[in-house]
Design a protein around this motif. Structure first.
Motif, mmCIF file in Angstrom:
data_model
loop_
_atom_site.group_PDB
_atom_site.id
_atom_site.type_symbol
_atom_site.label_atom_id
_atom_site.label_comp_id
_atom_site.label_asym_id
_atom_site.label_seq_id
_atom_site.Cartn_x
_atom_site.Cartn_y
_atom_site.Cartn_z
ATOM 1 N N HIS A 1 61.750 28.332 21.046
ATOM 2 C CA HIS A 1 61.109 26.929 20.267
ATOM 3 C C HIS A 1 59.751 28.286 20.149
ATOM 4 O O HIS A 1 58.747 28.095 20.717
ATOM 5 C CB HIS A 1 60.554 26.356 21.761
ATOM 6 C CG HIS A 1 61.628 25.416 21.887
ATOM 7 N ND1 HIS A 1 62.652 24.657 21.340
ATOM 8 C CD2 HIS A 1 63.158 25.463 23.212
ATOM 9 C CE1 HIS A 1 63.703 24.079 21.973
ATOM 10 N NE2 HIS A 1 63.275 24.916 23.663
ATOM 11 N N PRO A 2 59.613 28.395 19.015
ATOM 12 C CA PRO A 2 59.252 30.072 18.494
ATOM 13 C C PRO A 2 57.807 28.704 18.427
ATOM 14 O O PRO A 2 57.623 27.602 17.682
ATOM 15 C CB PRO A 2 59.150 30.075 17.345
ATOM 16 C CG PRO A 2 60.519 30.485 17.664
ATOM 17 C CD PRO A 2 61.427 28.520 18.149
ATOM 18 N N PHE A 3 56.042 28.928 19.124
ATOM 19 C CA PHE A 3 54.840 28.462 18.439
ATOM 20 C C PHE A 3 54.085 29.841 18.486
ATOM 21 O O PHE A 3 54.291 30.688 19.115
ATOM 22 C CB PHE A 3 54.871 27.068 19.230
ATOM 23 C CG PHE A 3 54.482 27.418 20.874
ATOM 24 C CD1 PHE A 3 52.932 27.564 21.082
ATOM 25 C CD2 PHE A 3 55.574 27.822 21.784
ATOM 26 C CE1 PHE A 3 52.782 27.946 22.092
ATOM 27 C CE2 PHE A 3 55.132 28.297 23.041
ATOM 28 C CZ PHE A 3 53.975 28.550 23.282
ATOM 29 N N LEU A 4 52.388 29.523 18.167
ATOM 30 C CA LEU A 4 51.405 30.242 17.809
ATOM 31 C C LEU A 4 51.250 29.110 19.856
ATOM 32 O O LEU A 4 50.027 27.889 19.257
ATOM 33 C CB LEU A 4 50.680 29.922 16.857
ATOM 34 C CG LEU A 4 50.905 30.473 15.960
ATOM 35 C CD1 LEU A 4 50.425 30.062 14.620
ATOM 36 C CD2 LEU A 4 50.984 31.841 15.680
ATOM 37 N N GLY A 5 50.076 29.875 20.290
ATOM 38 C CA GLY A 5 49.746 29.858 21.284
ATOM 39 C C GLY A 5 48.211 29.651 20.732
ATOM 40 O O GLY A 5 47.541 29.000 21.619
ATOM 41 N N ILE A 6 47.651 30.637 19.899
ATOM 42 C CA ILE A 6 46.356 30.042 19.878
ATOM 43 C C ILE A 6 46.556 30.333 18.077
ATOM 44 O O ILE A 6 46.989 30.221 16.745
ATOM 45 C CB ILE A 6 45.406 31.500 19.471
ATOM 46 C CG1 ILE A 6 45.372 32.097 20.670
ATOM 47 C CG2 ILE A 6 44.738 31.321 18.643
ATOM 48 C CD1 ILE A 6 44.410 33.210 21.211
ATOM 49 N N MET A 7 45.471 28.418 17.875
ATOM 50 C CA MET A 7 45.155 28.190 16.868
ATOM 51 C C MET A 7 43.735 27.491 16.770
ATOM 52 O O MET A 7 43.952 26.288 17.562
ATOM 53 C CB MET A 7 45.752 27.338 16.184
ATOM 54 C CG MET A 7 47.639 27.441 15.798
ATOM 55 S SD MET A 7 48.293 26.191 14.515
ATOM 56 C CE MET A 7 48.968 25.621 16.360
ATOM 57 N N GLY A 8 42.911 28.332 15.162
ATOM 58 C CA GLY A 8 41.409 27.209 16.384
ATOM 59 C C GLY A 8 40.529 27.478 15.005
ATOM 60 O O GLY A 8 40.951 28.128 13.955
ATOM 61 N N VAL A 9 39.335 27.047 15.306
ATOM 62 C CA VAL A 9 38.263 27.294 14.206
ATOM 63 C C VAL A 9 37.182 27.694 15.079
ATOM 64 O O VAL A 9 36.722 27.869 16.279
ATOM 65 C CB VAL A 9 37.526 25.878 13.945
ATOM 66 C CG1 VAL A 9 39.069 25.368 12.955
ATOM 67 C CG2 VAL A 9 36.997 24.841 15.250
ATOM 68 N N ALA A 10 36.528 28.237 14.215
ATOM 69 C CA ALA A 10 35.206 28.770 14.356
ATOM 70 C C ALA A 10 34.047 28.128 15.178
ATOM 71 O O ALA A 10 33.940 27.326 15.011
ATOM 72 C CB ALA A 10 34.559 29.992 13.030
ATOM 73 N N VAL A 11 32.954 28.691 15.727
ATOM 74 C CA VAL A 11 32.478 28.202 16.938
ATOM 75 C C VAL A 11 31.252 28.437 16.008
ATOM 76 O O VAL A 11 31.683 29.542 15.701
ATOM 77 C CB VAL A 11 32.415 28.570 18.209
ATOM 78 C CG1 VAL A 11 33.438 28.988 19.426
ATOM 79 C CG2 VAL A 11 32.128 29.998 18.624
ATOM 80 N N ALA A 12 30.220 27.260 16.337
ATOM 81 C CA ALA A 12 28.991 27.621 15.998
ATOM 82 C C ALA A 12 28.068 28.963 16.285
ATOM 83 O O ALA A 12 28.398 29.052 17.728
ATOM 84 C CB ALA A 12 28.222 26.313 15.940
ATOM 85 N N GLY A 13 27.241 29.374 16.011
ATOM 86 C CA GLY A 13 26.492 30.455 16.025
ATOM 87 C C GLY A 13 27.188 32.270 16.108
ATOM 88 O O GLY A 13 27.714 31.809 15.275
ATOM 89 N N ASP A 14 26.861 32.710 16.148
ATOM 90 C CA ASP A 14 27.497 34.205 16.441
ATOM 91 C C ASP A 14 27.230 35.272 17.401
ATOM 92 O O ASP A 14 27.862 36.779 17.524
ATOM 93 C CB ASP A 14 25.227 34.901 15.904
ATOM 94 C CG ASP A 14 24.330 35.232 16.582
ATOM 95 O OD1 ASP A 14 24.294 34.861 17.831
ATOM 96 O OD2 ASP A 14 23.194 35.915 16.474
#
Length: 352
Positions: free
Chosen positions: A180-193
């Motif tokens: 059952h192929p899937f992506l373990g990581i999906m995300g958006v950037a966090v604030a800051g540097d």
């Protein structure tokens, strides 16, 4: 067939290969990172991802040698190039995961939701790796056995499209399991540097390892910086809830994703005040809960599920709590990523 970079790429969507200048290794994007691609909301993107298994230092950081020795006939050129590069990463400090991106989605604002729709997941290779290493996993004091630092199992895809791994060393007998192929990581950037470590998941998504996020599913993420700066990685061919050994059948995928922005007011009406990722499949609404303590992760997931039922269906919270107890499964997403994850499967048909 092996899908090398640029091979058999469809021409009806933007294409993002996993070249060394398009990936991060061991860290996740933050607000100061520059996008490697910009798309409009509603656009589709075909993205190559690279599994970290077979390229890490404790496996020799030589995927051509490692996979060839394991029995593979072809090895991905982008995996070879990344392992041989001086890509910034510190072994033992940074995480293992390779992520492709970030992708700029104009119009996404803090407080909105970014919807990542998983349209297709295509294996790039006919094999994968399952590892237990460094005293990690659900049984860190017991495995790996015999004082080993890492134990990796080479798994294959058979002619029926199922996973296969041996029953033990030196035997040709195998066990088969569905993929059952899937992506373990999906995300958006966090604030800051400061780029976050790739292992623990959080409100930004990241390494959530939720195995229902197969083709046809959608992940909703609270936007934390303008333009979202989305990314994906940690591709899996299969994973059981819990991912107890540390990794599951990790293997590189080519994925087709769609990106949409849901304005904050619409998001609140549909889902309530989301403080973390939420998924949706054709059958289920899938709120999540996370914490280093599994008990707290479960509690957070239950609270998120109650809030979702209130917002989506106008359900009284006491009745929502009762419904969840009677009719909803709460699954352990993973217990091996420092921050543990739980996801609920609320049947949409129950509210038809």
């Amino acid at each position: 067939m092996i899908l090398q970079p640029g091979h058999a790429v469809p021409d009806d969507a933007a294409y993002l290969p996993a070249t060394t200048d398009h990936v991060l290794w061991g860290r996740l994007p933050c607000a100061t990172d520059s996008p490697v691609l910009a798309i409009d909301p509603g656009d589709q993107v075909v993205i190559d991802t690279i599994s970290h298994e077979g390229i890490l230092e404790d496996q020799g950081r030589d995927p051509l040698a490692w996979f060839t020795a394991a029995g593979a006939h072809d090895v991905l050129e982008d995996a070879i190039a990344l392992a041989a590069s001086d890509h910034p990463r510190t072994w033992g400090v940074d995480g293992p995961h390779v992520t492709t991106g970030p992708i700029r989605v104009p119009g996404a604002r803090v407080g909105d939701l970014l919807a990542i729709r998983v349209l297709e997941t295509t294996p790039r290779v006919p094999y994968g790796v399952i590892s237990n290493r460094h005293g990690r996993g659900a049984l860190p004091g017991e495995y790996p056995l015999d004082g080993a630092d890492v134990f990796s199992v080479f798994a294959t895809v058979d002619d029926q499209g199922r996973g296969r791994l041996p029953l033990g060393p030196g035997t040709e007998a195998t066990v088969g399991f569905d993929l059952h192929p899937f992506l373990g990581i999906m995300g958006v950037a966090v604030a800051g540097d400061r780029r976050p470590h790739s292992v623990p998941p959080g409100t930004h998504g990241g390494n959530i390892d939720i195995n229902v996020l197969t083709a046809g599913s959608t992940l909703y993420l609270p936007v934390q910086v303008d333009d979202a700066l989305a990314y994906v990685g940690d591709p899996h061919f299969a994973q059981g809830d819990g991912e107890v050994a540390l990794t599951a059948m990790e293997a590189s995928l080519r994925v087709r994703l769609g990106f949409e922005v849901i304005a904050r007011e619409d998001a609140v009406e549909a889902f309530g005040e989301l403080v973390g990722p939420m998924a949706e499949t054709s059958q289920f609404l899938v709120p999540t809960g996370m914490d280093a303590d599994l008990d707290v992760a479960v509690q957070n997931c239950v609270r998120a599920a109650i809030a979702l039922l209130q917002a989506r269906f106008g359900m009284d919270p006491r009745h929502a709590y009762a419904y969840l107890s009677a009719a909803t499964d709460f699954d352990i997403s993973q217990v091996v990523d420092q921050v543990k994850g739980v996801h609920a499967r609320i049947r949409k048909a129950d509210f038809a």
